[in-house]
Design a protein around this motif. Sequence first.
Motif, PDB file in Angstrom:
ATOM      1  N   GLU A 253      63.754  66.996  45.910  1.00 33.73           N
ATOM      2  CA  GLU A 253      63.540  65.908  44.867  1.00 33.73           C
ATOM      3  C   GLU A 253      61.951  65.705  44.410  1.00 33.73           C
ATOM      4  O   GLU A 253      61.589  65.359  43.129  1.00 33.73           O
ATOM      5  CB  GLU A 253      63.812  64.825  45.807  1.00 33.73           C
ATOM      6  CG  GLU A 253      63.305  63.194  45.161  1.00 33.73           C
ATOM      7  CD  GLU A 253      63.626  62.186  46.305  1.00 33.73           C
ATOM      8  OE1 GLU A 253      63.098  61.046  45.686  1.00 33.73           O
ATOM      9  OE2 GLU A 253      64.254  62.257  47.251  1.00 33.73           O
ATOM     10  N   HIS A 254      61.091  66.183  45.345  1.00 32.65           N
ATOM     11  CA  HIS A 254      59.612  65.984  44.827  1.00 32.65           C
ATOM     12  C   HIS A 254      59.235  67.179  43.640  1.00 32.65           C
ATOM     13  O   HIS A 254      58.784  66.737  42.843  1.00 32.65           O
ATOM     14  CB  HIS A 254      58.811  66.395  46.132  1.00 32.65           C
ATOM     15  CG  HIS A 254      58.861  65.048  46.855  1.00 32.65           C
ATOM     16  ND1 HIS A 254      58.457  63.748  46.541  1.00 32.65           N
ATOM     17  CD2 HIS A 254      58.953  64.793  48.298  1.00 32.65           C
ATOM     18  CE1 HIS A 254      58.679  62.962  47.493  1.00 32.65           C
ATOM     19  NE2 HIS A 254      58.715  63.539  48.649  1.00 32.65           N
ATOM     20  N   CYS A 255      59.963  68.293  44.031  1.00 34.71           N
ATOM     21  CA  CYS A 255      59.501  69.541  43.181  1.00 34.71           C
ATOM     22  C   CYS A 255      60.056  69.001  41.634  1.00 34.71           C
ATOM     23  O   CYS A 255      59.712  69.603  40.711  1.00 34.71           O
ATOM     24  CB  CYS A 255      60.218  70.658  43.669  1.00 34.71           C
ATOM     25  SG  CYS A 255      59.021  71.366  44.903  1.00 34.71           S
ATOM     26  N   SER A 256      61.371  68.438  41.695  1.00 35.21           N
ATOM     27  CA  SER A 256      62.300  68.365  40.678  1.00 35.21           C
ATOM     28  C   SER A 256      61.325  67.377  39.700  1.00 35.21           C
ATOM     29  O   SER A 256      60.900  67.206  38.546  1.00 35.21           O
ATOM     30  CB  SER A 256      63.507  67.593  40.825  1.00 35.21           C
ATOM     31  OG  SER A 256      64.366  68.517  41.476  1.00 35.21           O
ATOM     32  N   SER A 257      60.767  66.208  40.448  1.00 28.57           N
ATOM     33  CA  SER A 257      59.811  65.277  39.816  1.00 28.57           C
ATOM     34  C   SER A 257      58.443  66.023  39.215  1.00 28.57           C
ATOM     35  O   SER A 257      58.210  65.646  37.885  1.00 28.57           O
ATOM     36  CB  SER A 257      59.399  64.226  40.705  1.00 28.57           C
ATOM     37  OG  SER A 257      58.423  64.691  41.552  1.00 28.57           O
ATOM     38  N   LEU A 258      58.122  67.185  39.644  1.00 27.88           N
ATOM     39  CA  LEU A 258      57.101  67.843  38.951  1.00 27.88           C
ATOM     40  C   LEU A 258      57.361  68.677  37.995  1.00 27.88           C
ATOM     41  O   LEU A 258      56.579  68.692  37.107  1.00 27.88           O
ATOM     42  CB  LEU A 258      56.284  68.596  40.214  1.00 27.88           C
ATOM     43  CG  LEU A 258      55.514  68.034  41.207  1.00 27.88           C
ATOM     44  CD1 LEU A 258      55.143  68.990  42.578  1.00 27.88           C
ATOM     45  CD2 LEU A 258      54.366  67.499  40.934  1.00 27.88           C
ATOM     46  N   VAL A 259      58.397  69.344  37.934  1.00 23.48           N
ATOM     47  CA  VAL A 259      58.748  70.135  36.978  1.00 23.48           C
ATOM     48  C   VAL A 259      59.343  69.390  35.694  1.00 23.48           C
ATOM     49  O   VAL A 259      59.350  69.887  34.735  1.00 23.48           O
ATOM     50  CB  VAL A 259      59.766  71.386  37.418  1.00 23.48           C
ATOM     51  CG1 VAL A 259      59.333  72.241  38.518  1.00 23.48           C
ATOM     52  CG2 VAL A 259      61.051  70.650  37.729  1.00 23.48           C
ATOM     53  N   PHE A 260      59.608  68.399  35.809  1.00 26.35           N
ATOM     54  CA  PHE A 260      60.084  67.344  35.080  1.00 26.35           C
ATOM     55  C   PHE A 260      58.799  66.995  34.178  1.00 26.35           C
ATOM     56  O   PHE A 260      59.005  66.869  32.750  1.00 26.35           O
ATOM     57  CB  PHE A 260      60.517  66.142  35.572  1.00 26.35           C
ATOM     58  CG  PHE A 260      61.097  65.147  34.389  1.00 26.35           C
ATOM     59  CD1 PHE A 260      62.449  65.263  33.403  1.00 26.35           C
ATOM     60  CD2 PHE A 260      60.246  63.813  34.050  1.00 26.35           C
ATOM     61  CE1 PHE A 260      62.425  64.336  32.528  1.00 26.35           C
ATOM     62  CE2 PHE A 260      60.491  63.160  32.903  1.00 26.35           C
ATOM     63  CZ  PHE A 260      61.646  63.133  32.219  1.00 26.35           C
ATOM     64  N   LYS A 261      57.806  66.812  34.798  1.00 25.25           N
ATOM     65  CA  LYS A 261      56.365  66.498  34.086  1.00 25.25           C
ATOM     66  C   LYS A 261      55.694  67.802  33.731  1.00 25.25           C
ATOM     67  O   LYS A 261      54.971  67.786  32.694  1.00 25.25           O
ATOM     68  CB  LYS A 261      55.628  65.573  35.167  1.00 25.25           C
ATOM     69  CG  LYS A 261      56.122  64.512  35.272  1.00 25.25           C
ATOM     70  CD  LYS A 261      55.146  63.588  36.280  1.00 25.25           C
ATOM     71  CE  LYS A 261      55.289  63.835  37.699  1.00 25.25           C
ATOM     72  NZ  LYS A 261      54.336  63.046  38.576  1.00 25.25           N
ATOM     73  N   TYR A 262      55.531  68.713  34.476  1.00 25.34           N
ATOM     74  CA  TYR A 262      54.679  70.057  34.386  1.00 25.34           C
ATOM     75  C   TYR A 262      55.884  71.372  34.256  1.00 25.34           C
ATOM     76  O   TYR A 262      56.102  71.848  35.427  1.00 25.34           O
ATOM     77  CB  TYR A 262      53.787  70.365  35.337  1.00 25.34           C
ATOM     78  CG  TYR A 262      52.660  68.774  35.576  1.00 25.34           C
ATOM     79  CD1 TYR A 262      52.204  68.564  34.643  1.00 25.34           C
ATOM     80  CD2 TYR A 262      53.030  67.971  36.509  1.00 25.34           C
ATOM     81  CE1 TYR A 262      51.072  67.611  34.470  1.00 25.34           C
ATOM     82  CE2 TYR A 262      52.308  66.856  36.858  1.00 25.34           C
ATOM     83  CZ  TYR A 262      51.376  66.743  35.676  1.00 25.34           C
ATOM     84  OH  TYR A 262      50.467  65.455  35.737  1.00 25.34           O
TER      85      TYR A 262
END
Length: 341
Positions: A253-262
Amino acid sequence: MEEEGRKLLAEGIRKKVINPGKGELSTFPNGTKVVFHYRTSLCDGTVLDDSRMMGGHSKPMELIMGKKFKLAVWERIIITMRRGEVAEFTCDTKHTALYPLVSQSLRNISVGKDPLEGQRHCCGIAQIHSHHSLGHKDLDHLQANPQPLVFAIELLEVLPPGSFQLDMWAMTDKEKLDAVPQIHEEGNALFKEGKIKEATEKYYNAIACLKNLQMKEHPGDEAWVKLDQMITPLLLNYCQCLLLQDQYYEVIEHCSSLVFKYEDNVKAYYKRGKAHAAVWNEAEARADFAKVMELDPSLEASVNKELKAMEERLRSKQQEEKGRYKGLFDFKARPAAATTG
C-alpha cells in the motif's frame, strides 16, 4: 479554595472536589506538563469519553500548559488542582463549544489515526458552523446542539518545564520540523542495532510529524512538495521495517502510493516487489523487479537473487500442494477389498 471556587463560578464553571490530593498547589508556569485522566459527560450522566477506556486501553491525557490547547477550559480547571486530586467540573456552553473537535482528535489518536483526520482545513469555529460530519453520531449531535459538559479530572503528574521531552503533538511547527532529522537518525541507529520495532516507531513518529505539517499546505505547492520529499525516505525506511515484520500488504500500500507520485523511485518498486513475492503475487512481483532493472541495471544481481528465491518458494509450494492432493481425484484406483470376519 473558596475564593478560587467563586472565581470559577463567575466564569461559568462549578467545581466539586472528590479527593483533595496532596502537596502544595503548583504555579503551573508555561511549559509545565500535566498528566491526567478525564471523563467527559453530558449533564444527564451520559458518558462521551473516558481516557481509561478509549481505544480499548487506559492512557492518560498529557497537556503542555501555555501551548494554546484548543479546549482552553481544561487549562483553566487544571491550574486549580493538586497532584492526586480528583474533581468534577461542570462547564457552561461557552467553554465547551470546541469539545466535539477535540474529542474527534483524541478518539483518532486512541486508535492510531492522524489526530486531524476528518477535519477540514479551516479554523475550529468555522468547522463548528459547517455541516461536516465528525464521524461519530454523538459528536455530530453535540456539535449541532452545544451544551454544558461535566469533566471529571484526576491529576496524576505535574512536571516542570525542562524535566521531560516534548511529545510530537505538543510541539510548534518549527519544533516539529527541527526534530525530524534527529528522530530519523535515532530510527537508523535502532535499525542498525536490530531493534526493528523501536525503529519502526521512530520512523512512524517522524512521518506523522511531517504529515501534520503537510496538511496545512495546499497539495502541489512548493512547501507541500518539499515536505513530501522529506517524508519519502522515512516512508521507505518504515516499509523496510514492515518487511522484516511480515507486514507485506501495508508495504504494498505505502510503496504503491510512492510510485504513483514518483514513477522513478527504484527503492519503492524493489520493496513492493519483495512484498508481492512474499504473498505469492508472482506476476506483480516480476513486473516490479522488471521496472527496477529498467531504472537501475546495476541492481541486476540483487533482483536475480530475489527472483530465484521467489521461484524456489513457488516450486516448494507447488510440490507441497501436489503431495497434499495426490490420489485425491484418482478414480482409477481400485477400491479396498471388503473383509468379513
